[in-house]
Design an enzyme around this catalytic site. Sequence first.
Site, PDB file in Angstrom:
ATOM      1  N   THR A 127       0.838  -1.197   0.000  1.00 48.39           N
ATOM      2  CA  THR A 127       0.000   0.000   0.000  1.00 48.39           C
ATOM      3  C   THR A 127       0.874   1.249   0.000  1.00 48.39           C
ATOM      4  O   THR A 127       2.096   1.176  -0.169  1.00 48.39           O
ATOM      5  CB  THR A 127      -1.010  -0.049   1.171  1.00 48.39           C
ATOM      6  OG1 THR A 127      -1.927   1.036   1.021  1.00 48.39           O
ATOM      7  CG2 THR A 127      -0.347   0.044   2.536  1.00 48.39           C
ATOM      8  N   LYS A 159       3.506   1.669  -3.773  1.00 47.10           N
ATOM      9  CA  LYS A 159       2.945   0.943  -4.924  1.00 47.10           C
ATOM     10  C   LYS A 159       3.787   1.111  -6.204  1.00 47.10           C
ATOM     11  O   LYS A 159       3.789   0.230  -7.061  1.00 47.10           O
ATOM     12  CB  LYS A 159       1.508   1.377  -5.183  1.00 47.10           C
ATOM     13  CG  LYS A 159       0.537   0.842  -4.146  1.00 47.10           C
ATOM     14  CD  LYS A 159      -0.895   1.153  -4.497  1.00 47.10           C
ATOM     15  CE  LYS A 159      -1.826   0.669  -3.400  1.00 47.10           C
ATOM     16  NZ  LYS A 159      -3.232   0.758  -3.763  1.00 47.10           N
ATOM     17  N   ASP A 200      -6.011  -4.126  -7.400  1.00 37.76           N
ATOM     18  CA  ASP A 200      -6.979  -3.032  -7.223  1.00 37.76           C
ATOM     19  C   ASP A 200      -7.871  -2.983  -8.456  1.00 37.76           C
ATOM     20  O   ASP A 200      -9.090  -2.814  -8.367  1.00 37.76           O
ATOM     21  CB  ASP A 200      -6.257  -1.681  -7.086  1.00 37.76           C
ATOM     22  CG  ASP A 200      -5.560  -1.542  -5.742  1.00 37.76           C
ATOM     23  OD1 ASP A 200      -6.020  -2.139  -4.758  1.00 37.76           O
ATOM     24  OD2 ASP A 200      -4.534  -0.824  -5.685  1.00 37.76           O
ATOM     25  N   GLY A 253     -10.547  12.798 -11.203  1.00 40.82           N
ATOM     26  CA  GLY A 253      -9.260  12.686 -10.531  1.00 40.82           C
ATOM     27  C   GLY A 253      -8.184  12.294 -11.528  1.00 40.82           C
ATOM     28  O   GLY A 253      -8.482  11.787 -12.623  1.00 40.82           O
ATOM     29  N   GLY A 261      -2.940   8.628  -8.371  1.00 37.60           N
ATOM     30  CA  GLY A 261      -2.581   7.217  -8.522  1.00 37.60           C
ATOM     31  C   GLY A 261      -3.794   6.327  -8.776  1.00 37.60           C
ATOM     32  O   GLY A 261      -3.756   5.443  -9.644  1.00 37.60           O
ATOM     33  N   ASN A 291      -9.931  16.712 -13.740  1.00 35.96           N
ATOM     34  CA  ASN A 291      -9.186  16.874 -12.488  1.00 35.96           C
ATOM     35  C   ASN A 291      -9.161  18.337 -12.079  1.00 35.96           C
ATOM     36  O   ASN A 291      -9.261  19.233 -12.920  1.00 35.96           O
ATOM     37  CB  ASN A 291      -7.748  16.365 -12.679  1.00 35.96           C
ATOM     38  CG  ASN A 291      -7.043  16.130 -11.359  1.00 35.96           C
ATOM     39  OD1 ASN A 291      -7.634  15.578 -10.426  1.00 35.96           O
ATOM     40  ND2 ASN A 291      -5.796  16.540 -11.261  1.00 35.96           N
ATOM     41  N   TYR A 305     -15.363   4.289   0.442  1.00 42.10           N
ATOM     42  CA  TYR A 305     -16.419   3.466   1.056  1.00 42.10           C
ATOM     43  C   TYR A 305     -16.791   3.951   2.454  1.00 42.10           C
ATOM     44  O   TYR A 305     -17.591   3.319   3.137  1.00 42.10           O
ATOM     45  CB  TYR A 305     -16.024   1.979   1.080  1.00 42.10           C
ATOM     46  CG  TYR A 305     -14.667   1.694   1.674  1.00 42.10           C
ATOM     47  CD1 TYR A 305     -14.483   1.662   3.041  1.00 42.10           C
ATOM     48  CD2 TYR A 305     -13.572   1.476   0.844  1.00 42.10           C
ATOM     49  CE1 TYR A 305     -13.245   1.410   3.586  1.00 42.10           C
ATOM     50  CE2 TYR A 305     -12.323   1.221   1.382  1.00 42.10           C
ATOM     51  CZ  TYR A 305     -12.166   1.190   2.746  1.00 42.10           C
ATOM     52  OH  TYR A 305     -10.923   0.951   3.290  1.00 42.10           O
TER      53      TYR A 305
HETATM   54  P1  ATR Z   1      -4.572   8.563  -4.882  1.00 41.63           P
HETATM   55  O1  ATR Z   1      -3.376   7.657  -4.941  1.00 41.63           O
HETATM   56  O2  ATR Z   1      -5.596   8.189  -3.828  1.00 41.63           O
HETATM   57  O3  ATR Z   1      -5.197   8.746  -6.214  1.00 41.63           O
HETATM   58  P2  ATR Z   1      -3.250  11.107  -5.186  1.00 41.63           P
HETATM   59  O4  ATR Z   1      -2.359  10.495  -6.202  1.00 41.63           O
HETATM   60  O5  ATR Z   1      -2.681  12.025  -4.155  1.00 41.63           O
HETATM   61  O6  ATR Z   1      -4.034   9.993  -4.358  1.00 41.63           O
HETATM   62  O7  ATR Z   1      -4.443  11.885  -5.979  1.00 41.63           O
HETATM   63  C1  ATR Z   1      -5.448  12.607  -5.310  1.00 41.63           C
HETATM   64  C2  ATR Z   1      -6.488  13.064  -6.321  1.00 41.63           C
HETATM   65  O8  ATR Z   1      -7.552  13.719  -5.599  1.00 41.63           O
HETATM   66  C3  ATR Z   1      -5.983  14.072  -7.326  1.00 41.63           C
HETATM   67  O9  ATR Z   1      -6.704  13.923  -8.528  1.00 41.63           O
HETATM   68  C4  ATR Z   1      -6.333  15.409  -6.653  1.00 41.63           C
HETATM   69  O10 ATR Z   1      -6.455  16.504  -7.521  1.00 41.63           O
HETATM   70  P3  ATR Z   1      -5.139  17.433  -7.858  1.00 41.63           P
HETATM   71  O11 ATR Z   1      -4.353  16.653  -8.879  1.00 41.63           O
HETATM   72  O12 ATR Z   1      -5.702  18.679  -8.407  1.00 41.63           O
HETATM   73  O13 ATR Z   1      -4.404  17.612  -6.565  1.00 41.63           O
HETATM   74  C5  ATR Z   1      -7.679  15.059  -6.087  1.00 41.63           C
HETATM   75  N1  ATR Z   1      -8.082  15.959  -5.000  1.00 41.63           N
HETATM   76  C6  ATR Z   1      -7.611  15.959  -3.734  1.00 41.63           C
HETATM   77  N2  ATR Z   1      -8.222  16.929  -3.018  1.00 41.63           N
HETATM   78  C7  ATR Z   1      -9.089  17.544  -3.861  1.00 41.63           C
HETATM   79  C8  ATR Z   1     -10.041  18.617  -3.706  1.00 41.63           C
HETATM   80  N3  ATR Z   1     -10.216  19.240  -2.550  1.00 41.63           N
HETATM   81  N4  ATR Z   1     -10.793  18.960  -4.792  1.00 41.63           N
HETATM   82  C9  ATR Z   1     -10.645  18.321  -5.973  1.00 41.63           C
HETATM   83  N5  ATR Z   1      -9.772  17.306  -6.175  1.00 41.63           N
HETATM   84  C10 ATR Z   1      -9.003  16.924  -5.138  1.00 41.63           C
END
Ligand code: ATR
Length: 287
Positions: A65, A69, A105, A129, A132, A153, A227
Amino acid sequence: MIDGKTRLCGLIGRPVEHTLSPAIHNTLAADLGQNLVYVPMLVGSDIGSAVNGAYALNVLGLNVTVPYKNDVIPFLKDIDSLAAKIGAVNTLVRIDGGYKGYNTDILGLKRALDCENIALTGKTIVIIGAGGAARAVSYLCASEGASRIYILNRTSDKALELKKDVCAAFPDIHVTAGALSTAGEIPEDDIIALQCTSVGLFPHVNESPVSGSIFFRKICFAFDLIYRPDETMFLGEVRRAGGRTSNGLKMLLYQGIASYELWNDVSVDEAEASKIYTILRELVRGQ
Ligand code: ATR
């Protein structure tokens, strides 16, 4: 009972203490009568030593995790082709001389969607989004032959970067990248929406990554990887606009089952899956 023949599996990552995976794997082992235990193992920083040490200790399989990853990949003996394209691995299966990496996943999401009778082939899919999780989900949609994928995004540059990578791996798939605010401009109807950000995750239950009734009315089915809570604000909007919804608990369930199946070369039936799903629901509600 643990004895001289007990096999060890586990989760490596940082942090690991909130994981629900031990409940999945230890229940499966008990129900299938297999002499196996699954434990969380905190890895402070040296992922390479952790993988090599696990192999030396005859560990049968590992889940991986955050934050490893991607970083685990150089320490693998082999890697499944979809996991290699995604660039993220969450399951290590012991093979001769090391571990082979998989991304269950994505297998878990596929099986969770199958349960809802949702096929991605030929569909318009909106991925919310570009982190990752969204990366893995985009590759699944492309490998399943979606007719068009929109990656939306908050930071549109990151959506563009992901689009480039997906198109390089799957040149025949139509991908559009944009900002979340452009969701209402998507012309297609009958959209499948896959919510892959952390927005709406407990305790921030009153937040949604997208707003606007036009978009929500076009969604026929939405899956939120979150979830907890049971229904995010995003899923609530979809449901109220008439779409079907599912949260991410079945993805968690089936990624665990897929890992267990790979480690033990067994197949877990739906009756057992549904028993474990009930256990997971109780655990999430109690958290
Ligand atoms: P994970 O591995 O869970 O995907 P990550 O790689 O940190 O975690 O990605 C988080 C995602 O949530 C990204 O798409 C992020 O958008 P940004 O690329 O603009 O940062 C999105 N995200 C996190 N907080 C957010 C918020 N308050 N509003 C909109 N998108 C958000």
